[in-house]
Write an enzyme that holds these catalytic residues in place. Structure first.
Site, PDB file in Angstrom:
ATOM      1  N   LYS A  20     -13.952   1.885  -3.724  1.00 31.30           N
ATOM      2  CA  LYS A  20     -15.068   2.091  -2.672  1.00 31.30           C
ATOM      3  C   LYS A  20     -16.082   2.788  -3.114  1.00 31.30           C
ATOM      4  O   LYS A  20     -17.372   2.583  -2.871  1.00 31.30           O
ATOM      5  CB  LYS A  20     -14.342   2.858  -1.480  1.00 31.30           C
ATOM      6  N   GLU A  46       0.837  -1.111   0.049  1.00 37.17           N
ATOM      7  CA  GLU A  46      -0.034  -0.033  -0.145  1.00 37.17           C
ATOM      8  C   GLU A  46       0.956   1.224   0.035  1.00 37.17           C
ATOM      9  O   GLU A  46       0.526   2.227  -0.560  1.00 37.17           O
ATOM     10  CB  GLU A  46      -0.951  -0.081   1.248  1.00 37.17           C
ATOM     11  N   HIS A 102       7.018 -27.299   2.327  1.00 39.09           N
ATOM     12  CA  HIS A 102       5.920 -28.184   1.721  1.00 39.09           C
ATOM     13  C   HIS A 102       4.728 -27.615   0.757  1.00 39.09           C
ATOM     14  O   HIS A 102       3.844 -28.389   0.623  1.00 39.09           O
ATOM     15  CB  HIS A 102       5.210 -29.009   2.929  1.00 39.09           C
TER      16      HIS A 102
END
EC number: 5.3.1.9
Length: 554
Positions: free
Chosen positions: A515, A358, A389
């Site tokens: 937004k 950000e 793994h």
């Protein structure tokens, strides 16, 4: 500097050209050769900062590389920009704000005057109020509406109001000493809040609503649902005993039903992703206490002082930031793996994703001109040995260059015996840490594999090319102070890279448009409203399909 002042293009400087030529000279050199040329580099390319021992010898660099990178930092005026930030100059130019997360951990007896105000006094005034409140909570003096002690705090926030507290809570779980646990709600998906409240008792639960403006959509939606859950059980009068706020908006906090005496403030010069050591850490102080929280802050300050005072040539966050830039802009790396060999740091990589991406995920420089090079390392990771793994195969034998940070501790807080009942599971864990950095660096050649009797047709599949760079960060134990040191180490790397790229690391305009689009689409999704503007065919079809599957007309 203001946002209107031009920033010199760092890629047009002699320092950048010198690094480009240097890359042409050493870019193909293998780490095996670097260590053969200088067997002592593992003892030379190290820095100790506070409790952190940092080994950067397994990087594809030489002493000359370090000096050329430092020259680049000076060409970008890094030292001047650092001093400006620490002094409260408005280095967040797009929002015309100071950037003073470092003030959050200054000792009480220091002074920092910004816009005529000693911000250190302000910071410690809030810390004192936080301490007094959490002392009452932890001692049982503060009770809920039914007279019972609070045993669970639920932090409702998102972004920097969530990622930091979640990470630190898990990392410092051993320091919880008052019978209080914490839960964290961030996602607007109702499954998040529902799951977190499913086994809680309203009478022993305290909600902390963390929102600077007290208007963040996700946070207020969750807080309102939590309020309804509480009042359905205990009535409206219970709100003032079960809700507190971390905010600066007294009016909205009061309207919600929270006593503003139980509102803990912070300042516009604290960005969300840099706020875990502010009042945003209230849930943490409730769990671990004011003394451990103070130790946490002291750890930040140790690295802050090093960042401020150490020469660039031996300045840990500066060098690590410069090395990250070396890989990003000269060797073509796109990401950095963060690999803590500590399950308590399971959320550290996710926290760093916001802190770094950000901050530096920008394509426009602070003066409004386009960047001319790659910016913003992509951070990701998992704890060891789980990652071994899952994705280490790509790290070892894949085609992508992924520098990695290994973080480990000499003294475990938890330890258990191994299968034989004699050995230490922590020793087993750390043997993997050391082995992985060794194999990533040096690999194994076809000749070595063939000499072991491996069938010729299998040899190419078992070759480990090596030359995969890593930083090793070791500390004695994961304490509050050490965690603060680790966070500050990365904070200042972000700043270093941002200055050289010429970007504003402290705004985040890229999150805003989505937004607004969501707000515009909500009535289209839930009702019969027409979109304010013609939707593209993909979004239109998706919305119609969603409406149909929700039982609404398409």
């Amino acid at each position: 500097m203001t946002s209107m002042q031009a920033i010199p293009d760092i890629t047009a400087t002699p320092a950048w050209d010198a690094l480009r030529r240097h890359h042409d000279e050493i870019g193909a050199t293998h780490l095996r050769q670097f260590f053969a040329d200088n067997p002592n580099r593992g003892r030379e390319l190290v820095i100790t900062v506070g409790d952190l021992y940092i080994d950067y010898s397994k990087h594809r660099i030489t002493h000359d590389t370090v000096q050329l990178l430092v020259d680049l930092a000076r060409a970008a005026n890094l030292e001047q920009r650092r001093d400006q930030m620490l002094a409260g100059v408005h280095v967040n130019t797009s929002e015309n704000r100071s950037v003073l997360h470092t003030a959050l951990r200054l000792p009480r007896d220091t002074e920092l005057i910004v816009d005529g105000q000693n911000v250190v006094q302000d910071v410690h005034a809030v810390l004192d109020v936080m301490g007094d409140f959490t002392d009452r909570l932890r001692s049982g003096e503060w009770t809920g509406a039914t007279g019972k002690r609070i045993n669970t705090v639920v932090n409702i926030g998102i972004g920097g109001s969530d990622l930091g507290p979640v990470m630190v809570y898990q990392a410092l779980r051993h320091y919880a000493d008052a019978g209080i646990s914490a839960r964290f709600v961030s996602n607007i998906d109702p499954a998040d809040l529902t799951a977190k409240l499913s086994d809680l008792e309203p009478g022993t639960t305290l909600f902390i609503v963390a929102s600077k403006t007290f208007s963040t959509l996700e946070t207020l939606t969750n807080a309102t649902a939590a309020r309804r859950w509480l009042t359905d059980a205990l009535g409206e009068a219970a709100v003032s005993k079960h809700f507190v706020a971390v905010s600066t908006n007294k009016r909205l906090v009061k309207d919600f039903g929270i006593n503003t005496a139980n509102m803990f403030g912070f300042w516009e010069w604290v960005g969300g992703r840099y706020s875990v050591d502010s009042a945003i850490g209230l849930s943490l102080m409730a769990v671990v206490g004011r003394e451990s929280f103070a130790d946490f802050l002291s750890g930040f300050h140790i690295v802050d002082q090093h960042f401020q005072n150490a020469p660039l040539e031996s300045n840990a966050p500066v060098l690590l930031g410069l090395i990250g830039l070396w890989y990003s802009d000269f060797l073509g790396a796109q990401s950095r793996a963060v690999l803590p060999y500590s399950n308590d740091l399971a959320r550290f990589a996710a926290y760093l994703q916001q802190l770094t991406m950000e901050s530096n995920g920008k394509s426009t420089r602070a003066d409004g001109t386009p960047v001319t090079t790659n910016t913003g390392e992509i951070y990701w990771g998992e704890t060891g040995t789980n990652g071994q793994h899952a994705f280490y195969q790509l790290l070892h034998q894949g085609t992508r260059l992924v520098p990695a940070d290994f973080i480990g501790f000499s003294q475990p807080i938890d330890d258990l015996p191994t299968v034989d009942g004699i050995g230490s599971m922590h020793d087993l864990l750390m043997s993997n840490f050391f082995a992985q950095t060794q194999v990533l660096a040096f690999g194994k050649t076809a000749e070595e594999i063939a000499a072991e009797g491996t069938p010729a047709e299998v040899v190419p599949h078992k070759v480990m090319p090596g030359n995969r760079p890593t930083t090793s960060i070791l500390a004695n134990r994961l304490t509050p102070s050490v965690l603060g040191q680790l966070i500050a180490l990365y904070e200042h790397q972000v700043f270093t890279e941002g200055v050289i790229w010429g970007i504003d690391s402290f705004d985040q305009w890229g999150v805003e448009l989505g937004k607004k689009q969501a707000e515009a689409l909500l009535p289209v999704i839930t009702g019969n409203a027409s979109p304010a503007q013609q939707l593209d065919s993909s979004t239109d079809t998706l919305v119609r399909r969603y409406r149909t599957e929700r039982g609404r007309t398409s």
